[in-house]
Design an enzyme around this catalytic site. Structure first.
Site, PDB file in Angstrom:
ATOM      1  N   ILE A  58      -3.125  -6.574   9.359  1.00  0.00           N
ATOM      2  CA  ILE A  58      -2.400  -5.436   8.786  1.00  0.00           C
ATOM      3  C   ILE A  58      -3.173  -5.045   7.540  1.00  0.00           C
ATOM      4  O   ILE A  58      -3.185  -5.757   6.539  1.00  0.00           O
ATOM      5  CB  ILE A  58      -0.936  -5.776   8.477  1.00  0.00           C
ATOM      6  CG1 ILE A  58      -0.221  -6.199   9.760  1.00  0.00           C
ATOM      7  CG2 ILE A  58      -0.238  -4.576   7.844  1.00  0.00           C
ATOM      8  CD1 ILE A  58       1.239  -6.565   9.585  1.00  0.00           C
TER       9      ILE A  58
ATOM     10  N   LYS B  90       2.738 -12.529   7.939  1.00  0.00           N
ATOM     11  CA  LYS B  90       1.534 -11.858   7.451  1.00  0.00           C
ATOM     12  C   LYS B  90       1.026 -12.670   6.271  1.00  0.00           C
ATOM     13  O   LYS B  90       1.634 -12.684   5.207  1.00  0.00           O
ATOM     14  CB  LYS B  90       1.840 -10.422   7.021  1.00  0.00           C
ATOM     15  CG  LYS B  90       0.642  -9.636   6.497  1.00  0.00           C
ATOM     16  CD  LYS B  90       1.064  -8.225   6.091  1.00  0.00           C
ATOM     17  CE  LYS B  90      -0.110  -7.340   5.754  1.00  0.00           C
ATOM     18  NZ  LYS B  90      -0.888  -7.756   4.579  1.00  0.00           N
TER      19      LYS B  90
ATOM     20  N   THR C  12       0.822  -1.201   0.000  1.00  0.00           N
ATOM     21  CA  THR C  12       0.000   0.000   0.000  1.00  0.00           C
ATOM     22  C   THR C  12       0.858   1.254   0.000  1.00  0.00           C
ATOM     23  O   THR C  12       0.410   2.319  -0.435  1.00  0.00           O
ATOM     24  CB  THR C  12      -0.933   0.000   1.231  1.00  0.00           C
ATOM     25  OG1 THR C  12      -1.690  -1.216   1.236  1.00  0.00           O
ATOM     26  CG2 THR C  12      -1.894   1.164   1.211  1.00  0.00           C
TER      27      THR C  12
ATOM     28  N   TYR D 202       6.003 -12.075   4.580  1.00  0.00           N
ATOM     29  CA  TYR D 202       4.747 -11.595   4.018  1.00  0.00           C
ATOM     30  C   TYR D 202       4.342 -12.466   2.835  1.00  0.00           C
ATOM     31  O   TYR D 202       5.025 -12.494   1.810  1.00  0.00           O
ATOM     32  CB  TYR D 202       4.915 -10.137   3.584  1.00  0.00           C
ATOM     33  CG  TYR D 202       3.687  -9.450   3.037  1.00  0.00           C
ATOM     34  CD1 TYR D 202       2.409  -9.983   3.137  1.00  0.00           C
ATOM     35  CD2 TYR D 202       3.822  -8.210   2.410  1.00  0.00           C
ATOM     36  CE1 TYR D 202       1.307  -9.317   2.626  1.00  0.00           C
ATOM     37  CE2 TYR D 202       2.720  -7.532   1.902  1.00  0.00           C
ATOM     38  CZ  TYR D 202       1.469  -8.085   2.010  1.00  0.00           C
ATOM     39  OH  TYR D 202       0.379  -7.422   1.500  1.00  0.00           O
TER      40      TYR D 202
END
Length: 314
Positions: free
Chosen positions: A213, A169, A51, A139
């Site tokens: 998250i 994540k 993001t 991630y």
């Protein structure tokens, strides 16, 4: 290291990086956004993740964004810096800078575009995670790198066994695979996934898992009290906040993490502009949402979800 070496939990925004209309890094807006997150009571912040448009920043800009985040938030909430890159060497340079800047941890996906196999993924994370003493978050981001690590039997456990890995994540679009990650490794490392809904609450209360998250943190007025209720063991309050969060998130984000009204970052920054938040402008190749009907539809979701009232109450 393992999960007990960090206190990472709860609701974290994956922060967007504000740019000016001319395309420069907007340091003033970035500081204002970080202060907004602190005021909202979020439990941590991820910087320069997907993001954060890391892919359109220069290495110098990525370092500056990290430095400002640490300066604004250090000692208040955890600051984890995204160091995703195409090669281990690039990621290591960014990780070492994050350590020097005083970050609380670093995060990376497998290298984008490359489509590495399990042994290559393991080798990549072994090299990058061991380059500093910082706690490391792996991630899993199939939408961004076209590799779903949770689909490879045993890989998440092998990653969790790496010395500096303390969290995963897991943003697979397959919720049952995410549950498989929770079952496989939540006794050893922190797991961030999709938990702000009633099914997620049941998982958090009985099976494991630690937090979300979330791209941009729009849902903070709902998700922060949700995780506070979870921590307090108040399932009734948590269910109420989960339902309110779902009334926002399911109308903006599809189950595969694509956006309902546009690409996710463009949609996010449009929503933040409607709310008067300092999200800033996009950088190419992303384009802003300018269609009036689409902007009106996004605004309707924000109003009808009760987000404005919740922001005022918090």
């Amino acid at each position: 290291m393992d999960r007990d070496d960090v206190s990472w939990r709860g609701y974290w925004p994956a922060a967007p990086t504000p740019f000016t209309a001319a395309g420069a890094l907007d340091e003033q807006a970035w500081r204002a956004l970080l202060r907004l997150y602190a005021a909202q009571g979020v439990h941590g912040v991820l910087v320069n993740g997907s993001t954060g448009e890391w892919f359109s920043q220069t290495p110098a800009e990525r370092r500056r964004v990290a430095e400002i985040a640490v300066a604004e938030l250090s000692g208040r909430i955890p600051v984890v810096i995204g160091v995703t890159a195409y090669t281990p060497g690039e990621a290591i340079e960014l990780a070492r800078h994050a350590a020097e800047a005083g970050a609380d941890g670093v995060l990376a996906t497998p290298p984008p575009y490359v489509h590495p196999g399990p042994e290559e993924i393991l080798a990549f994370f072994r090299e990058v995670s061991s380059a500093t003493d910082l706690p490391f978050m792996v991630y899993n981001w199939p939408r961004g790198v076209s590799v779903d690590m949770s689909a490879h039997p045993g890989l998440m456990r092998r990653l969790a066994d790496l010395d500096h890995v303390v969290a995963i994540k897991d943003s697979t679009g397959d919720w049952l695979r995410m549950l498989g990650t929770v079952e496989a490794v939540s006794d050893q490392v922190r797991v961030f996934g999709s938990f702000v809904h009633r099914r997620g609450l049941a998982v958090l209360m009985e099976l494991g898992g630690d937090g979300n998250i979330d791209g941009g943190g729009l849902g903070a007025p709902f998700a922060v009290p949700y995780y506070d209720a979870v921590a307090a063991g108040n399932a009734k309050a948590a269910r109420g906040w989960a339902d309110r969060y779902a009334g926002l998130s399911t109308r903006l984000i599809n189950p595969d993490y694509s956006g309902v009204y546009g690409t996710p970052i463009a949609q996010l920054k449009a929503a933040m502009a409607i709310l008067g938040q300092p999200g800033g402008h996009l950088r190419p190749p992303l384009l802003p949402i300018v269609d009036t009907a689409t902007l009106d539809a996004i605004g309707a979701v924000l109003r009808e979800s009760g987000l404005a009232e919740a922001r005022g109450a918090r």
